[in-house]
Structure formats: C-alpha cells, structure tokens
Design a protein around this motif. Structure first.
Motif, mmCIF file in Angstrom:
data_model
loop_
_atom_site.group_PDB
_atom_site.id
_atom_site.type_symbol
_atom_site.label_atom_id
_atom_site.label_comp_id
_atom_site.label_asym_id
_atom_site.label_seq_id
_atom_site.Cartn_x
_atom_site.Cartn_y
_atom_site.Cartn_z
ATOM 1 N N ALA A 131 0.854 -1.191 0.000
ATOM 2 C CA ALA A 131 0.000 0.000 0.000
ATOM 3 C C ALA A 131 0.886 1.236 0.000
ATOM 4 O O ALA A 131 1.902 1.290 0.689
ATOM 5 N N THR A 132 0.510 2.220 -0.795
ATOM 6 C CA THR A 132 1.265 3.467 -0.855
ATOM 7 C C THR A 132 0.296 4.638 -0.821
ATOM 8 O O THR A 132 -0.850 4.526 -1.233
ATOM 9 N N HIS A 133 0.772 5.756 -0.305
ATOM 10 C CA HIS A 133 -0.063 6.957 -0.232
ATOM 11 C C HIS A 133 0.773 8.168 -0.619
ATOM 12 O O HIS A 133 1.967 8.047 -0.908
ATOM 13 N N GLY A 134 0.151 9.326 -0.629
ATOM 14 C CA GLY A 134 0.790 10.550 -1.101
ATOM 15 C C GLY A 134 2.084 10.919 -0.411
ATOM 16 O O GLY A 134 2.929 11.586 -0.999
ATOM 17 N N GLY A 135 2.280 10.505 0.820
ATOM 18 C CA GLY A 135 3.481 10.884 1.543
ATOM 19 C C GLY A 135 4.675 9.977 1.326
ATOM 20 O O GLY A 135 5.763 10.242 1.831
ATOM 21 N N ASP A 136 4.509 8.886 0.573
ATOM 22 C CA ASP A 136 5.605 7.941 0.376
ATOM 23 C C ASP A 136 6.624 8.467 -0.629
ATOM 24 O O ASP A 136 6.267 9.043 -1.652
ATOM 25 N N SER A 137 7.873 8.237 -0.341
ATOM 26 C CA SER A 137 8.972 8.659 -1.202
ATOM 27 C C SER A 137 9.022 7.810 -2.470
ATOM 28 O O SER A 137 9.060 6.576 -2.380
ATOM 29 N N PRO A 138 9.029 8.432 -3.656
ATOM 30 C CA PRO A 138 9.178 7.649 -4.889
ATOM 31 C C PRO A 138 10.456 6.809 -4.911
ATOM 32 O O PRO A 138 10.469 5.717 -5.460
ATOM 33 N N VAL B 88 4.389 3.552 -10.994
ATOM 34 C CA VAL B 88 3.719 2.271 -10.737
ATOM 35 C C VAL B 88 2.866 1.847 -11.930
ATOM 36 O O VAL B 88 2.756 0.653 -12.221
ATOM 37 N N GLU B 89 2.292 2.800 -12.644
ATOM 38 C CA GLU B 89 1.533 2.448 -13.843
ATOM 39 C C GLU B 89 2.442 1.861 -14.915
ATOM 40 O O GLU B 89 2.084 0.887 -15.582
ATOM 41 N N ALA B 90 3.635 2.431 -15.060
ATOM 42 C CA ALA B 90 4.596 1.904 -16.045
ATOM 43 C C ALA B 90 5.036 0.491 -15.663
ATOM 44 O O ALA B 90 5.153 -0.390 -16.534
ATOM 45 N N VAL B 91 5.267 0.258 -14.383
ATOM 46 C CA VAL B 91 5.655 -1.080 -13.934
ATOM 47 C C VAL B 91 4.526 -2.068 -14.205
ATOM 48 O O VAL B 91 4.754 -3.167 -14.725
ATOM 49 N N ALA B 92 3.291 -1.678 -13.901
ATOM 50 C CA ALA B 92 2.143 -2.563 -14.123
ATOM 51 C C ALA B 92 1.941 -2.873 -15.601
ATOM 52 O O ALA B 92 1.533 -3.979 -15.965
ATOM 53 N N GLU B 93 2.248 -1.917 -16.460
ATOM 54 C CA GLU B 93 2.095 -2.133 -17.900
ATOM 55 C C GLU B 93 3.149 -3.088 -18.456
ATOM 56 O O GLU B 93 2.906 -3.754 -19.456
ATOM 57 N N PRO C 166 4.605 11.642 -10.111
ATOM 58 C CA PRO C 166 5.741 10.764 -10.444
ATOM 59 C C PRO C 166 5.560 9.342 -9.910
ATOM 60 O O PRO C 166 5.872 8.372 -10.599
ATOM 61 N N ALA C 167 5.032 9.205 -8.693
ATOM 62 C CA ALA C 167 4.814 7.868 -8.131
ATOM 63 C C ALA C 167 3.751 7.125 -8.936
ATOM 64 O O ALA C 167 3.913 5.944 -9.262
ATOM 65 N N ARG C 168 2.655 7.803 -9.271
ATOM 66 C CA ARG C 168 1.590 7.170 -10.055
ATOM 67 C C ARG C 168 2.124 6.727 -11.421
ATOM 68 O O ARG C 168 1.884 5.598 -11.858
#
Length: 166
Positions: free
Chosen positions: A19-26, A62-67, A57-59
């Motif tokens: 789980a990740t949220h807005g405060g997590d470091s990329p 993770v979207e690139a990894v999922a793709e 940047p985080a979104r």
C-alpha cells in the motif's frame, strides 16, 4: 522482471500487498517494488494499492511497472483510507494461497518470499513476521548506501522462529 510464460493463467502462490499513499517517497517505492519483482521465488503477484491521491511521479512509475510486468496489479482507492484498510483492499483482491505484506518504504531480501513459503510449509504456521524490522526511521541516502546496507543486513536474517500475529 517479467513473469514467465510457463506460468500461464495459474494463480500465483504468493500475493504481495504493498500500500502506498501521497506521503511515500518515490525513491523508497522504486526500491520496494524492485525488491519484490526480483525475488528468487517467482510464483507471485504484486498488488499495489494506491491509498488515495499519490504524487504524479509515483503514479506514473507504478503504472509503467504494471504495464510492463503482468505480475503487477494496481488497486486505486479514491480517498486515503489508512494502511490497514488499504492492505485489506489488496488482500481482498489477492489470488495467491499466501499473503505477504511489504511497506512502500521497505526492501525485501531477495530470498524473503522463498524462505517464508518454505517456513510456512514446513511448520504449517498460520502467520509469520520477519524480525528484526527496519522501517520508516531509516533514510535513503542519495547514493543508495542506506538501501545497500539494509539489503546486506536482511540477507543475514534467518527465520528461526515464528511470531503469530492476530
């Protein structure tokens, strides 16, 4: 990082929930994902739960990894629900026989999943927790030295016992 063609449509043995949220470091998130996707145990899926708004940047990452990796699935929660509810959303979507949890700012040793699966199978433990824990108090050095030190330490951890968690 890609899943094996031989795996086909079989469900993975292990579902890893992150789980990740807005405060997590990329930077931490990148290392956490890499540490799971490079596990020696390959029958796994990684469920990334975006707990409310996350940085662009985080979104994008993770979207690139999922793709590019069929083992990765994204679950998006519209608002921040907190770590327990975010993990529960991931667990609810999991297809694996076993569930593993990794925080977005942690790094798993390369054999973590393999050792945990072997331990659970050998002992029929209901739950295990790897200890000692290295968590949020640790900072990622610009040169990655903290991550390297963490990896070196985690490589020495043996699963000699079980901590049952409720």
């Amino acid at each position: 990082m890609a899943a094996s063609e031989a795996d086909g449509d079989r469900p993975p043995l292990v579902s890893v929930v992150l789980a990740t949220h807005g405060g997590d470091s990329p930077a931490f998130l990148r290392e956490a994902l890499r540490s799971i996707l490079e596990q020696t145990h390959t029958s796994l899926e990684l469920l990334i739960v975006l707990d409310g708004p996350v940085s662009e940047p985080a979104r994008a990452f993770v979207e690139a990894v999922a793709e590019t990796d069929a083992r990765v699935r994204l679950i998006t929660l519209p608002a921040n629900r907190g770590p327990a509810r975010a993990r529960n959303a991931g667990i609810g979507a999991a297809r694996g026989e076993y569930i593993a949890i990794l925080d977005a700012d942690d790094v798993a040793a390369p054999e973590r999943v393999a050792k945990q699966v072997a331990f659970v199978r050998a002992t029929e433990a209901a739950a295990i927790r790897a200890v000692p824990f290295i968590g949020k108090g640790d900072k990622l050095a610009a040169d990655g030295a903290a991550v390297d030190a963490m990896r070196a330490f985690l490589a020495t951890v043996h699963f000699d016992g079980v901590v049952v968690i409720g």
